[in-house]
Design a protein around this motif. Structure first.
Motif, mmCIF file in Angstrom:
data_model
loop_
_atom_site.group_PDB
_atom_site.id
_atom_site.type_symbol
_atom_site.label_atom_id
_atom_site.label_comp_id
_atom_site.label_asym_id
_atom_site.label_seq_id
_atom_site.Cartn_x
_atom_site.Cartn_y
_atom_site.Cartn_z
ATOM 1 N N LEU A 1 0.845 -1.197 0.000
ATOM 2 C CA LEU A 1 0.000 0.000 0.000
ATOM 3 C C LEU A 1 0.883 1.250 0.000
ATOM 4 N N GLN A 2 0.847 1.981 -1.113
ATOM 5 C CA GLN A 2 1.695 3.172 -1.221
ATOM 6 C C GLN A 2 0.899 4.468 -1.260
ATOM 7 N N SER A 3 -0.400 4.345 -1.495
ATOM 8 C CA SER A 3 -1.258 5.537 -1.542
ATOM 9 C C SER A 3 -2.683 5.139 -1.166
ATOM 10 N N ALA A 4 -3.399 6.069 -0.548
ATOM 11 C CA ALA A 4 -4.797 5.805 -0.157
ATOM 12 C C ALA A 4 -5.674 5.500 -1.363
ATOM 13 N N ASN A 5 -5.274 5.992 -2.536
ATOM 14 C CA ASN A 5 -6.080 5.745 -3.747
ATOM 15 C C ASN A 5 -6.128 4.259 -4.127
ATOM 16 N N GLN A 6 -5.189 3.457 -3.593
ATOM 17 C CA GLN A 6 -5.185 2.017 -3.899
ATOM 18 C C GLN A 6 -6.326 1.264 -3.212
#
Length: 366
Positions: free
Chosen positions: A130-135
Motif C-alpha cells: 500500500l503506497q497511496s490511499a487511492n489504492q
C-alpha cells in the motif's frame, strides 16, 4: 569457554527468558552476555552490556568483545535506534569470526513475494503493498485489513470498511477497540496518506477469523531446529481474543489454550484434513524460507481458520515469542530455555571441527 551473546534493543527486554537461558548456558560451557547492538564500538570491536555470573546467579554491567556466537532477539520498528541496530547487525553477520544461530527473515512484503510463488501459495492471503490511499478500492475489497510491513504483536493493524454511514476505521489498543468514521473519501485519504508517510503498510482482504462467540482466534506453532539441525514442531497453542476485537494478540488481552484441547471442541468439519494441511505447512515452510533467505534456528507460524474451514498462513516470524507455548504447556519451559544454547553448542562444535579439518588438510599439503 565459548562466548554466547544475546542481542535486544533494550537490556530490559525478555529478561526472564534470557536469565533462564544463561543458567543453562553455563552448564554447557558458555559465558553468557546480553547487549544492545548500538553500543558496538568499531575500533575496539567491543560492546557494552551485561555478563552473567553463575556463582552469584546475577548479571554484571561491563564492556566486552563481541561474543563469537550471537542470538538476535531485536524487534525492529521504523525508529532511528532500530535502524542503527539493524545496520550494525548486518555488518556483524559479514564477520567470519562471528556465528549467528539464526539469520532472521526480511519484512512481510519480501516474505509474501516468496511464499506466493511457493508450494504453500494456496494458504497465503492475496496481499498488496500500500503506497497511496487511492489504492484502497472498496468495489473490489471491502472490508480490508492494513498492517505495517515491519509490524509485530498486531501493533498498527487497522480494519477498514465502507458502509452507508461512511468509511469505518477500527484498531485495537490495549484497553479497547478504537474506531472512527470518515464521512467522505477525501478526509479518509488524508488520514491514510499521513499514516503511510510514517510507515510502509500492506493491504489484504479481511478474513473472518472469529469463533461462534465472535472472538478472534489464531493458532501459533513454534518450530525449532534440534541439535541434529532437524526442524521439529515444538507445539501449537491457540490465542482467543476478546469478543468484538479485531485481533487475538496477547498485547490486547487474548487468552491462551492448548491446541488439542481447544480443537476437540471446535465445530470445524473435516478436522483430520485441517490437521493434514497444518502438517504440510510445517513440513514445507522451513526449507522454502531457508532456500530463499538464509539459515534459521526457529520459526513462529500464525494460522487462521475461517468458518468455512479455509486455512490461512497469517504471519511467519523468525523471532517468535514463547508466551503462548509456555503458558499452554508449562512442562516445555525448560526445553525452550535450553534450546538456543544447545543449538549454539552444536554450531560451536561444527566450527571447531571445520577448523581442525582445515588445519589437518593444511599440514598434509605442506
Amino acid at each position: 569457554m565459548n562466548n554466547f551473546g544475546i542481542m535486544s534493543l533494550s537490556l530490559d527486554h525478555e529478561n526472564h527468558y534470557i536469565h533462564q537461558m544463561a543458567k543453562y548456558g553455563h552448564d554447557l560451557g558458555f559465558t553468557l552476555y546480553h547487549f544492545v547492538p548500538s553500543t558496538y564500538h568499531p575500533f575496539t570491536h567491543t560492546v557494552k552490556g551485561k555478563k552473567y555470573l553463575p556463582e552469584s546467579d546475577a548479571w554484571l554491567e561491563s564492556e566486552f568483545p563481541v561474543p563469537t556466537i550471537l542470538y538476535d532477539r531485536c524487534f525492529y520498528h521504523d525508529d532511528s535506534h532500530s535502524i542503527q541496530c539493524k545496520n550494525i547487525i548486518q555488518w556483524l553477520k559479514k564477520q567470519p569470526t562471528i556465528t549467528f544461530i539464526g539469520n532472521g527473515l526480511p519484512n512481510k512484503w519480501e516474505l509474501y513475494q516468496i511464499l506466493r510463488e511457493s508450494k504453500l501459495a494456496a494458504y497465503i492471503p492475496e496481499t498488496f503493498l500500500l503506497q497511496s490511499a487511492n489504492q484502497v478500492n472498496f468495489q473490489s475489497l471491502n472490508p480490508v485489513i492494513i498492517k505495517p510491513i515491519n509490524g509485530s504483536q498486531g501493533n498498527g493493524l487497522y480494519f477498514i470498511e465502507k458502509s452507508k454511514e461512511g468509511i469505518l476505521v477500527r484498531t485495537d489498543k490495549k484497553e479497547q477497540t478504537v474506531e472512527k468514521i470518515f464521512s467522505d473519501r477525501m478526509t479518509f485519504n488524508k488520514w491514510l496518506n499521513q499514516l503511510l508517510k510514517r510507515s510502509s503498510y500492506l493491504m489484504q482482504a479481511y478474513l473472518p477469523l472469529s469463533n461462534q462467540e465472535k472472538q478472534p482466534f489464531d493458532i501459533r506453532a513454534l518450530l525449532q531446529k534440534n541439535t541434529q539441525a532437524e526442524w521439529k514442531v515444538i507445539e501449537k497453542g491457540v490465542r482467543i481474543g476478546e469478543k468484538g476485537r479485531i485481533i487475538s494478540n496477547l498485547s490486547v488481552g487474548a487468552s491462551i489454550h492448548a491446541f488439542e484441547e481447544w480443537f476437540r471442541f471446535t465445530p470445524f468439519k473435516l478436522k483430520s484434513f485441517l490437521k493434514q494441511e497444518m502438517e504440510e505447512i510445517f513440513t514445507l515452510l522451513p526449507s522454502i524460507l531457508e532456500n530463499s533467505f538464509s539459515a534459521l534456528f526457529e520459526i513462529g507460524v500464525d494460522i487462521g481458520i475461517t468458518p468455512d474451514g479455509s486455512l490461512w498462513i497469517l504471519d511467519v516470524n523468525s523471532k517468535p515469542g514463547r508466551k503462548v507455548i509456555m503458558t499452554a504447556y508449562p512442562h516445555l519451559c525448560e526445553k525452550l530455555y535450553k534450546a538456543p544454547v544447545l543449538y549454539a553448542a552444536k554450531l560451536a562444535d561444527d566450527k571447531r571441527r571445520n577448523l581442525d579439518e582445515k588445519a589437518i588438510s593444511y599440514r598434509n599439503n605442506h
